[in-house]
Design a protein around this motif. Structure first.
Motif, PDB file in Angstrom:
ATOM      1  N   ARG A 150      61.809  27.720 148.532  1.00  0.00           N
ATOM      2  CA  ARG A 150      61.752  27.626 147.079  1.00  0.00           C
ATOM      3  C   ARG A 150      61.940  28.990 146.434  1.00  0.00           C
ATOM      4  NH1 ARG A 150      56.698  23.332 146.346  1.00  0.00           N
ATOM      5  NH2 ARG A 150      57.826  21.506 147.112  1.00  0.00           N
ATOM      6  N   GLY A 151      62.672  29.012 145.331  1.00  0.00           N
ATOM      7  CA  GLY A 151      62.962  30.267 144.658  1.00  0.00           C
ATOM      8  C   GLY A 151      64.262  30.894 145.105  1.00  0.00           C
ATOM      9  N   THR A 152      64.887  30.328 146.134  1.00  0.00           N
ATOM     10  CA  THR A 152      66.181  30.819 146.599  1.00  0.00           C
ATOM     11  C   THR A 152      67.287  30.246 145.719  1.00  0.00           C
ATOM     12  OG1 THR A 152      65.390  31.042 148.869  1.00  0.00           O
ATOM     13  CG2 THR A 152      67.775  30.881 148.577  1.00  0.00           C
ATOM     14  N   VAL A 153      68.330  31.041 145.499  1.00  0.00           N
ATOM     15  CA  VAL A 153      69.446  30.617 144.656  1.00  0.00           C
ATOM     16  C   VAL A 153      70.048  29.313 145.186  1.00  0.00           C
ATOM     17  CG1 VAL A 153      71.143  32.002 145.940  1.00  0.00           C
ATOM     18  CG2 VAL A 153      71.588  31.396 143.555  1.00  0.00           C
ATOM     19  N   ASP A 154      70.573  28.507 144.272  1.00  0.00           N
ATOM     20  CA  ASP A 154      71.156  27.217 144.628  1.00  0.00           C
ATOM     21  C   ASP A 154      72.378  27.408 145.519  1.00  0.00           C
ATOM     22  OD1 ASP A 154      71.908  24.566 144.712  1.00  0.00           O
ATOM     23  OD2 ASP A 154      72.648  24.497 142.654  1.00  0.00           O
ATOM     24  N   LEU A 155      72.379  26.755 146.666  1.00  0.00           N
ATOM     25  CA  LEU A 155      73.526  26.792 147.573  1.00  0.00           C
ATOM     26  C   LEU A 155      74.802  26.346 146.878  1.00  0.00           C
ATOM     27  CD1 LEU A 155      74.917  26.896 150.374  1.00  0.00           C
ATOM     28  CD2 LEU A 155      74.057  24.571 150.765  1.00  0.00           C
ATOM     29  N   TYR A 156      74.672  25.394 145.950  1.00  0.00           N
ATOM     30  CA  TYR A 156      75.856  24.779 145.347  1.00  0.00           C
ATOM     31  C   TYR A 156      76.283  25.455 144.048  1.00  0.00           C
ATOM     32  CZ  TYR A 156      74.563  21.469 148.903  1.00  0.00           C
ATOM     33  OH  TYR A 156      74.231  20.907 150.115  1.00  0.00           O
ATOM     34  N   ASN A 157      75.681  26.587 143.744  1.00  0.00           N
ATOM     35  CA  ASN A 157      76.176  27.458 142.687  1.00  0.00           C
ATOM     36  C   ASN A 157      77.622  27.832 143.045  1.00  0.00           C
ATOM     37  OD1 ASN A 157      76.868  30.086 141.518  1.00  0.00           O
ATOM     38  ND2 ASN A 157      74.743  30.250 140.889  1.00  0.00           N
ATOM     39  N   PRO A 158      78.577  27.726 142.111  1.00  0.00           N
ATOM     40  CA  PRO A 158      79.970  28.047 142.453  1.00  0.00           C
ATOM     41  C   PRO A 158      80.157  29.423 143.077  1.00  0.00           C
ATOM     42  CG  PRO A 158      79.872  26.953 140.321  1.00  0.00           C
ATOM     43  CD  PRO A 158      78.451  27.219 140.721  1.00  0.00           C
ATOM     44  N   LYS A 159      79.402  30.410 142.619  1.00  0.00           N
ATOM     45  CA  LYS A 159      79.516  31.762 143.190  1.00  0.00           C
ATOM     46  C   LYS A 159      79.033  31.788 144.636  1.00  0.00           C
ATOM     47  CE  LYS A 159      79.084  34.364 138.840  1.00  0.00           C
ATOM     48  NZ  LYS A 159      79.034  33.193 137.930  1.00  0.00           N
ATOM     49  N   THR A 160      77.952  31.053 144.925  1.00  0.00           N
ATOM     50  CA  THR A 160      77.465  30.977 146.303  1.00  0.00           C
ATOM     51  C   THR A 160      78.504  30.299 147.188  1.00  0.00           C
ATOM     52  OG1 THR A 160      75.204  30.735 145.468  1.00  0.00           O
ATOM     53  CG2 THR A 160      75.577  30.224 147.783  1.00  0.00           C
ATOM     54  N   ILE A 161      79.027  29.185 146.728  1.00  0.00           N
ATOM     55  CA  ILE A 161      80.012  28.440 147.507  1.00  0.00           C
ATOM     56  C   ILE A 161      81.199  29.324 147.864  1.00  0.00           C
ATOM     57  CG2 ILE A 161      81.697  26.552 147.405  1.00  0.00           C
ATOM     58  CD1 ILE A 161      79.639  24.970 145.780  1.00  0.00           C
ATOM     59  N   ARG A 162      81.723  30.050 146.876  1.00  0.00           N
ATOM     60  CA  ARG A 162      82.882  30.920 147.148  1.00  0.00           C
ATOM     61  C   ARG A 162      82.532  31.994 148.164  1.00  0.00           C
ATOM     62  NH1 ARG A 162      83.758  30.403 141.563  1.00  0.00           N
ATOM     63  NH2 ARG A 162      82.793  32.409 141.114  1.00  0.00           N
ATOM     64  N   SER A 163      81.326  32.550 148.067  1.00  0.00           N
ATOM     65  CA  SER A 163      80.965  33.651 148.957  1.00  0.00           C
ATOM     66  C   SER A 163      80.716  33.200 150.395  1.00  0.00           C
ATOM     67  CB  SER A 163      79.744  34.403 148.415  1.00  0.00           C
ATOM     68  OG  SER A 163      78.590  33.595 148.436  1.00  0.00           O
ATOM     69  N   THR A 164      80.487  31.899 150.609  1.00  0.00           N
ATOM     70  CA  THR A 164      80.330  31.423 151.992  1.00  0.00           C
ATOM     71  C   THR A 164      81.674  31.357 152.717  1.00  0.00           C
ATOM     72  OG1 THR A 164      80.618  29.036 151.583  1.00  0.00           O
ATOM     73  CG2 THR A 164      78.393  29.956 151.269  1.00  0.00           C
TER      74      THR A 164
END
Length: 265
Positions: A150-164
């Protein structure tokens, strides 16, 4: 394979409004879906047999070569105008193709089944780029899972998705209450390792060959005291220079590759 194409030109279309809602966390949680954008990510999702529901592509640019052969026959294909792509993208220059994907689910009992002997656990990591880099590093060493507390950034945030860079489709990623999950993991024989600048034990002198979950914390505050109290051992990454600490993604990468080195060599 026969592909049925639908065309949508107006940004006022009900489907378009639903897709645009997926740019926000609230919309993703409400619909249980998320958006991915760009040929590489859509290709990776299809190759991994992720639950892709709809592929949306630019009528102006046309459907990219090669995707049709990867998609199941039940795939929905929708050609859209540039205006629609821009409404549903968080980038200034949409790439011309995106997909709507259903969120997967991983049961916590499955996570604790014993197959996940090397995992990364994140306690409040908030930068999308850091999360994406950690997922890529976990993928690179063949780790079994990434756990988002909990408190971790959303995996499905577009910026997170691109960085994976597509690595999110190569290993299980699960959200969990760490104070509930970690004691259960220890009972299953998992060793819980946290990082701390005050630790006396070097990561290079710590046995990481047994089932191990590496716990890393928030960029500014580190691992929370409550989660740190659950750990079996605290380690430090020795540094010869004058830097006070490493970025959380760099620290995770060092620990993952050290665990991999011990296991392989």
């Amino acid at each position: 394979m026969t592909i049925t194409h639908i065309e949508i030109m107006s940004v006022q279309n009900a489907r378009v409004k639903e897709w645009a809602q997926l740019l926000e966390r609230r919309g993703r949680e409400k619909q249980g879906k998320y958006l991915i954008e760009g040929f590489h990510l859509v290709e990776e999702a299809l190759r991994a047999e992720a639950p892709v529901e709809t592929i949306v592509y630019s009528l102006e640019k046309g459907l990219p070569d090669g995707l049709s052969a990867l998609a199941p026959e039940t795939m929905e294909w929708i050609g859209v105008s540039q205006a629609v792509l821009e409404k549903c993208s968080d980038t200034q220059t949409p790439q011309g193709i995106m997909a709507v994907v259903a969120k997967p689910s991983l049961d916590l009992d499955e996570l604790l089944s014993g197959e996940y002997d090397l995992a990364v656990v994140l306690d409040g990591v908030q930068d999308p780029g850091n999360l994406g880099t950690i997922i890529r590093s976990a993928d690179a060493v063949g780790a079994n899972a990434v756990v988002l507390g909990r408190g971790t950034v959303d995996l499905y945030n577009p910026k997170t998705i691109r960085s994976t860079m597509g690595s999110m489709y190569h290993l299980p990623i699960v959200e969990a209450d760490l104070l509930e999950l970690l004691p259960r993991a220890r009972k299953r024989g998992v060793r819980l390792v946290t990082t701390s600048l005050q630790a006396q034990c070097s990561c290079y002198d710590t046995d990481l060959r047994q089932p191990t979950w590496l716990i890393l914390g928030n960029e500014a505050k580190g691992v929370s005291p409550e989660v740190a109290a659950q750990s079996d051992v605290q380690v430090i990454i020795p540094m010869q220079g004058k830097a006070e600490s490493l970025n959380v993604a760099m620290a995770a990468t060092v620990l993952l590759f050290e665990a991999s080195r011990q296991r392989l060599f």
